[in-house]
Enzyme design. Structure first.
Site, short mmCIF file in Angstrom:
data_model
loop_
_atom_site.label_atom_id
_atom_site.label_comp_id
_atom_site.label_asym_id
_atom_site.label_seq_id
_atom_site.Cartn_x
_atom_site.Cartn_y
_atom_site.Cartn_z
N GLU A 219 51.14 34.28 27.11
CA GLU A 219 50.19 33.71 26.13
C GLU A 219 50.80 32.48 25.51
O GLU A 219 52.01 32.44 25.23
CB GLU A 219 49.85 34.70 25.00
CG GLU A 219 48.93 35.83 25.38
CD GLU A 219 48.58 36.71 24.18
OE1 GLU A 219 48.62 36.21 23.03
OE2 GLU A 219 48.28 37.89 24.40
N ASN B 54 54.93 35.99 24.94
CA ASN B 54 53.80 35.40 24.22
C ASN B 54 54.37 34.54 23.10
O ASN B 54 55.06 35.07 22.22
CB ASN B 54 52.90 36.49 23.60
CG ASN B 54 52.13 37.27 24.64
OD1 ASN B 54 52.17 36.98 25.82
ND2 ASN B 54 51.41 38.28 24.18
N GLU C 103 52.81 43.04 23.06
CA GLU C 103 53.33 42.79 21.72
C GLU C 103 53.54 44.05 20.88
O GLU C 103 52.79 44.34 19.93
CB GLU C 103 52.41 41.81 20.98
CG GLU C 103 52.29 40.46 21.66
CD GLU C 103 51.43 39.46 20.92
OE1 GLU C 103 51.51 38.28 21.24
OE2 GLU C 103 50.69 39.89 20.00
#
Length: 533
Positions: free
Chosen positions: A361, A295, A173
């Site tokens: 995720e 994610n 991220e």
């Protein structure tokens, strides 16, 4: 009449759980580990919601064998974890000593996973920059130095573990690294223009510089791996981005689609504050991911009118025009469940990039879970409901829409240190009693294990493996930790990060801007998109 057999997942589909080093390991000054930027930052009053830090976390540096035993007992196919840079190179730099004890720790963990038939899925960097590099030259703010030091660190990982690791994520991220660490200042190192929050930093320029440098660091590590290691190690490498689906607030044809609103921010708002890449850098960046790492947690209703350039000057809300909510509210203000958005996002990514998607995720924090009695905590119905919707959407996306999805990693394996929220927010499918460090499966863990086992297609490697012997795990009644967050859920946190319109209208004296710490699709630079083109 018997119910039809469930559809199956693709043969080599990886399913399991995800964690990150600083969030679970603890042992911050054990066996030669150096400090990361989160060690001291988390100890500054006000930086975490409950005032706690990562010195112990879930104690997984000491309890890793027990954690592997749980994973083996549950029969997962893969486990995503991250490596602590400062456990491998305590001072972080290319001229600094390498810590052999750190290498041995991860090597032993990888070997144990493989012995139990569990595929290790490794993140090289999950936000824990060595503090020494930040002190030495500003860390991610210094392009020339950080590229060399990160690439060297990646090299050591490839050399030490690449003979056994076939799935690499360079960085987790980048948006959070740049915006939350150097824009909002709510994540380490906590730099911001807000002088109440930080004595140093420039939120108008630093996040974009850091994002630029993070992308280049990723690309240089991929170039290194492809040129020097992939020919013999035969692994895959890429980056994982955070992004959630965005939908128009209503059907008004005069409103721009959210993706158009979000994608114009760097042109109309940032201007020359947005760094560009040289032709040579573009050559390294473009195509620097073998897959799309994703994610994702939620979906947002979006409309023009926001005043925050970090989220594209777009106003986010979960409240529909008729006053109803998009889904079930989580403990975090930024999260409601909406599985149709998950399906839409996966379709969008597949149609745009035509690359395999690894969902790295996806998860839910039950509202008020930290303050519930144990019996109620373990019956985490809202989290079960979330995963019921997400797994159904996942299967429909694969079978009905034809999207090439290769993995699904719920966040998280364990309750853990949730960054600025401390321990007050719980995402784990396994309850952790932080006073005793005992682990207890929630109903969501049981649901996921049953769901995946019913739909798993054995790979060729699976068919050659011996049946796994059950791994005994002791169960004791835990002693509940002290309640630290009875009246302040993370949507009211001073450490929060994402602006959204409130779901309800509190009295005027108590109106607050609700925020959270996850990001949304399309908010950040166009260079992210180039990674997978």
């Amino acid at each position: 009449m018997a119910a039809p057999a469930p559809l199956k997942l693709p043969k080599d589909f990886l399913w399991g759980f995800a964690t990150a080093s600083f969030q679970i390991e603890g042992s911050s000054n054990v066996d030669g580990r150096g400090k990361s930027i989160w060690d001291d930052f988390a100890k500054i009053p006000g930086k975490t919601l409950d005032g706690k830090n990562g010195d112990v976390a879930t104690d997984s540096y000491k309890l890793w064998k027990e954690d592997v035993a749980l994973l083996a007992e549950y029969g997962v196919k893969a486990y995503r974890f991250s490596i602590s840079w400062s456990r491998i190179i305590p001072l972080g730099g290319r001229e600094d000593p390498v810590n052999q004890q750190g290498i041995e720790f991860y090597s032993n963990l990888i070997d144990a996973l493989l012995e139990h038939g569990i595929t290790p899925f490794v993140t090289i960097y999950h936000w824990d920059l060595p503090q020494a590099l930040h002190d030495r030259y500003g860390g991610w703010l210094n392009k020339e130095e950080i590229l060399k030091d990160y690439t060297n660190y990646a090299r050591i990982c490839f050399e030490s573990f690449g003979d056994r690791i076939k799935h690499w994520l360079t960085i987790n991220e980048p948006w959070c690294v740049a915006i939350l660490g150097y824009g909002r200042g709510v994540f380490a190192p906590g730099r911001s223009s807000d002088r109440v929050r930080s004595p140093e930093g420039d939120s108008s320029t630093e996040p974009w510089l850091v994002g630029h440098h993070v992308i280049l660091a990723h690309a240089h590590a991929v170039k290194l791996y492809r040129e020097q290691f992939k020919p013999t190690q035969k692994g895959q490498i890429g980056i994982t981005l955070n992004g959630d689906w965005a939908m128009p607030y209503d059907d008004n044809p005069e409103r721009l689609h959210p993706s158009r609103l979000l994608s114009t921010v760097h042109e109309e708002v940032l201007g020359d504050r947005m760094p560009d890449f040289t032709p040579e850098e573009w050559t390294i960046v473009k195509g620097s991911s073998d897959f799309y790492g994703m994610n994702t947690y939620t979906t947002n209703l979006c409309r023009a009118g926001g005043d925050d350039e970090f989220q594209g000057n777009v106003d986010y809300t979960f409240t529909r025009p008729d006053g109803t909510q998009l889904g079930t509210q989580a403990h975090c203000a930024w999260l409601q469940d909406y599985p149709d958005g998950f399906r839409s996002l996966l379709n969008y990514l597949w149609k745009r990039y035509k690359l395999p998607i690894f969902v790295t995720e996806n998860g839910f924090a039950v509202k008020g879970e930290n303050d519930m009695p144990l019996e109620q905590v373990l019956k985490d119905d809202d989290r079960v409901h979330y995963f019921q919707g997400m797994t159904a959407a996942l299967m429909n996306t694969i079978h009905e829409d034809g999207v090439d999805i290769r993995s699904y990693f719920p966040w998280s394996f364990l309750d853990n240190f949730e960054w600025a929220d401390g321990y007050s927010t719980r995402f784990g499918v396994i309850y952790v009693d932080y006073e005793t460090q005992k682990r207890y499966p929630k109903d969501s863990a049981k649901f996921l294990l049953e769901w995946f086992k019913a739909r798993d297609t054995p790979s060729d490697d699976d068919l050659q493996k011996k049946p796994r012997a059950p791994v005994p795990v002791k169960a004791e009644k835990p002693k509940l930790m002290d309640k630290t967050n009875q009246s302040n859920s993370s949507d009211l946190s001073s450490t929060s990060t994402v602006k959204r319109s409130p779901s309800t209208s509190p009295p005027a004296s108590k109106i607050v801007k609700k925020r959270g710490f996850k990001a949304r699709v399309g908010r950040y630079m166009s260079a992210f998109l180039a990674l997978v083109k």
